[in-house]
Write a protein that holds these residues in place. Structure first.
Motif, PDB file in Angstrom:
ATOM      1  N   GLU A   1       0.845  -0.943  -0.146  1.00 59.82           N
ATOM      2  CA  GLU A   1       0.147  -0.259  -0.134  1.00 59.82           C
ATOM      3  C   GLU A   1       0.834   1.219  -0.049  1.00 59.82           C
ATOM      4  O   GLU A   1       2.068   1.821   1.146  1.00 59.82           O
TER       5      GLU A   1
ATOM      6  N   HIS B   1      12.366  -2.078   8.491  1.00 61.07           N
ATOM      7  CA  HIS B   1      11.720  -1.341   8.991  1.00 61.07           C
ATOM      8  C   HIS B   1      11.060  -1.044   7.425  1.00 61.07           C
ATOM      9  O   HIS B   1      10.249  -0.432   7.404  1.00 61.07           O
ATOM     10  N   ILE B   2      12.179  -0.235   6.702  1.00 61.99           N
ATOM     11  CA  ILE B   2      11.788   0.244   5.253  1.00 61.99           C
ATOM     12  C   ILE B   2      10.834  -0.619   4.134  1.00 61.99           C
ATOM     13  O   ILE B   2      10.052  -0.088   3.937  1.00 61.99           O
TER      14      ILE B   2
ATOM     15  N   GLN C   1       9.175  -2.790   5.625  1.00 67.12           N
ATOM     16  CA  GLN C   1       7.699  -3.917   6.544  1.00 67.12           C
ATOM     17  C   GLN C   1       6.439  -2.689   6.458  1.00 67.12           C
ATOM     18  O   GLN C   1       5.097  -2.800   5.996  1.00 67.12           O
ATOM     19  N   GLY C   2       7.185  -0.971   6.171  1.00 67.80           N
ATOM     20  CA  GLY C   2       6.371   0.055   5.540  1.00 67.80           C
ATOM     21  C   GLY C   2       5.794  -0.116   5.070  1.00 67.80           C
ATOM     22  O   GLY C   2       4.702   0.659   4.556  1.00 67.80           O
ATOM     23  N   PHE C   3       6.044  -0.832   4.105  1.00 61.62           N
ATOM     24  CA  PHE C   3       5.445  -0.577   2.628  1.00 61.62           C
ATOM     25  C   PHE C   3       4.447  -2.205   2.175  1.00 61.62           C
ATOM     26  O   PHE C   3       3.702  -1.642   1.510  1.00 61.62           O
ATOM     27  N   LEU C   4       4.599  -2.585   3.022  1.00 62.23           N
ATOM     28  CA  LEU C   4       3.999  -4.217   2.113  1.00 62.23           C
ATOM     29  C   LEU C   4       2.625  -4.660   3.481  1.00 62.23           C
ATOM     30  O   LEU C   4       2.624  -3.812   4.796  1.00 62.23           O
TER      31      LEU C   4
ATOM     32  N   ARG D   1      -0.209  -5.456   6.104  1.00 64.43           N
ATOM     33  CA  ARG D   1       0.587  -5.989   7.177  1.00 64.43           C
ATOM     34  C   ARG D   1      -0.509  -7.905   7.763  1.00 64.43           C
ATOM     35  O   ARG D   1      -1.700  -7.700   7.831  1.00 64.43           O
TER      36      ARG D   1
ATOM     37  N   GLN E   1      18.046   7.802   8.589  1.00 62.63           N
ATOM     38  CA  GLN E   1      16.894   7.741   7.244  1.00 62.63           C
ATOM     39  C   GLN E   1      16.276   9.013   7.200  1.00 62.63           C
ATOM     40  O   GLN E   1      16.053   9.111   6.036  1.00 62.63           O
TER      41      GLN E   1
ATOM     42  N   HIS F   1       5.461   7.801   5.810  1.00 61.44           N
ATOM     43  CA  HIS F   1       6.505   6.428   5.826  1.00 61.44           C
ATOM     44  C   HIS F   1       7.042   5.671   6.944  1.00 61.44           C
ATOM     45  O   HIS F   1       6.599   4.613   8.091  1.00 61.44           O
TER      46      HIS F   1
ATOM     47  N   GLY G   1       5.535   3.444  10.014  1.00 60.94           N
ATOM     48  CA  GLY G   1       6.168   2.289  10.229  1.00 60.94           C
ATOM     49  C   GLY G   1       5.882   1.795  11.761  1.00 60.94           C
ATOM     50  O   GLY G   1       6.743   0.969  11.856  1.00 60.94           O
TER      51      GLY G   1
ATOM     52  N   ARG H   1      -0.855   0.270  14.106  1.00 60.04           N
ATOM     53  CA  ARG H   1      -2.182   1.124  13.019  1.00 60.04           C
ATOM     54  C   ARG H   1      -3.286   1.062  13.765  1.00 60.04           C
ATOM     55  O   ARG H   1      -4.423  -0.423  13.615  1.00 60.04           O
TER      56      ARG H   1
END
Lengths: 199, 199
Positions: A145, A188-189, A191-194, A196, B159, B188, B192, B196
């Motif tokens: 996402e 972290h980088i 997982q932040g995009f996948l 959950r 980052q 992001h 992260g 959530r």
DNA sequence: TAGAATGGGTTAACACTGTTAACTTAACGA
DNA sequence: TCGTTAAGTTAACAGTGTTAACCCATTCTA
């Protein structure tokens, strides 16, 4: 036989690279290169406009090498998510196992970069477009996402660069284990995009 | 009255800063500083061991300023999550509104850094410990999920540095809006770490 | 109070740097 | 054989960080 096997231009580039790796970029002067090649310093100007031009050529080479490395690693992955993570992992792997080459890209004379045309970074953009593709595909399949894939890819790249720089430039706190730091940062980088689902 | 108001040492530092901001760090030579101050170049050596020492003093000052800026901003936040995000936001804000000062910290002579004692970065560590504290508190309250707060804080810092560097060094693609890039990157990075619940 | 010592600066010089201009020298084409 | 060109050279310029030696006014001391 001044152009024994390689052309003088190639010998200059090769020597610069070697010198850069072994002595660091502070030791890279036109005279030091020329001395090593066995030629006068001014001869370099027959093939390169100036030192910036020479450095920029070196940067282009490193960028090319990085691109090839990443493309190769990505080919071995199967799923989109794998390709995505492998792309990211490969970037860091290349940087940490070839710090000198990575430094050429990012740390050698940042002022030289701004003076040179951005078009030359087309090659660098190649493996970046790759990442954009994976993200778009991942989004389409509902696995990731992200609002804007193009921006996301750039953001990932920037964050990776930050992580890598800190490690390479030895700005990491003594109390922190290097590998653990890299691993957790990557996690972290990524997982932040996948989405959950696995967590 | 050679030491009119400020001491010569202070005048050297002040002039260096001004010169650095206005002309860039390439124009910062011992002679250019001395000329601007109205003194001989060698006089600088009466107060600084060498150019590295001078630069390092400047870096220390910038780090101090950054720390104060962040601490000030954080004080205005109330909840832990707010303090956490404000800490991150403030870092980027300082960097982007004071690119020259930020550059002093990270871009001026990286080779000079490695030659100098790490202990001098205690001040920088101050606002970093701040971030660690927020993360620990966030974890304790079940608002954040992170394996190791110390590593996480360092990772965030790295980052952020990456994001900021890309913007400042103008390595951002023309097609990408700067502010949007920064905003999405920050989102992001922050998201992260948060549990959530709000999403 | 005379003389020594010291703090705060100076000038001259060294060994570097990137870069340019002018020169040489060899090869090649007409 | 002459002219041109390519590929290299040396000498020099202006700039760099840095060091050594020196100067000079103030202050401390005998």
């Amino acid at each position: 036989m001044s152009h024994a096997d390689q052309s003088l231009r190639e010998r200059i580039l090769q020597t610069s690279r070697t010198l850069l790796y072994s002595q660091g970029h502070l030791a890279l002067s036109m005279r030091s290169i020329a001395k090593e090649v066995g030629v006068s310093a001014t001869s370099i100007y027959l093939y390169f406009d100036n030192k910036d031009h020479l450095l920029h050529t070196l940067i282009e080479e490193s960028v090319e090498e990085l691109s090839v490395f990443i493309e190769d690693k990505v080919l071995q992955a199967t799923t989109v998510v794998d390709k995505f993570t492998e792309n990211i992992r490969a970037y860091v792997e290349f940087a940490l196992t070839n710090p000198e080459k990575y430094q050429i890209i990012y740390n050698v004379h940042p002022e030289a970069m701004s003076r040179y045309p951005k078009e030359k970074f087309r090659k660098a953009r190649r493996c970046y477009e790759l990442l954009v593709g994976f993200i778009e595909e991942g989004v389409a399949k509902g696995l990731m996402e992200v609002a804007n894939p193009v921006i996301a890819a750039y953001s990932i790249w920037a964050q990776l660069h930050g992580v890598v720089s800190v490690v390479i430039n030895q700005r990491l706190d003594n109390r922190i284990d290097r590998d653990l730091f890299v691993q957790e940062s990557l996690d972290h980088i990524v997982q932040g995009f996948l989405v959950r689902s696995t967590v």
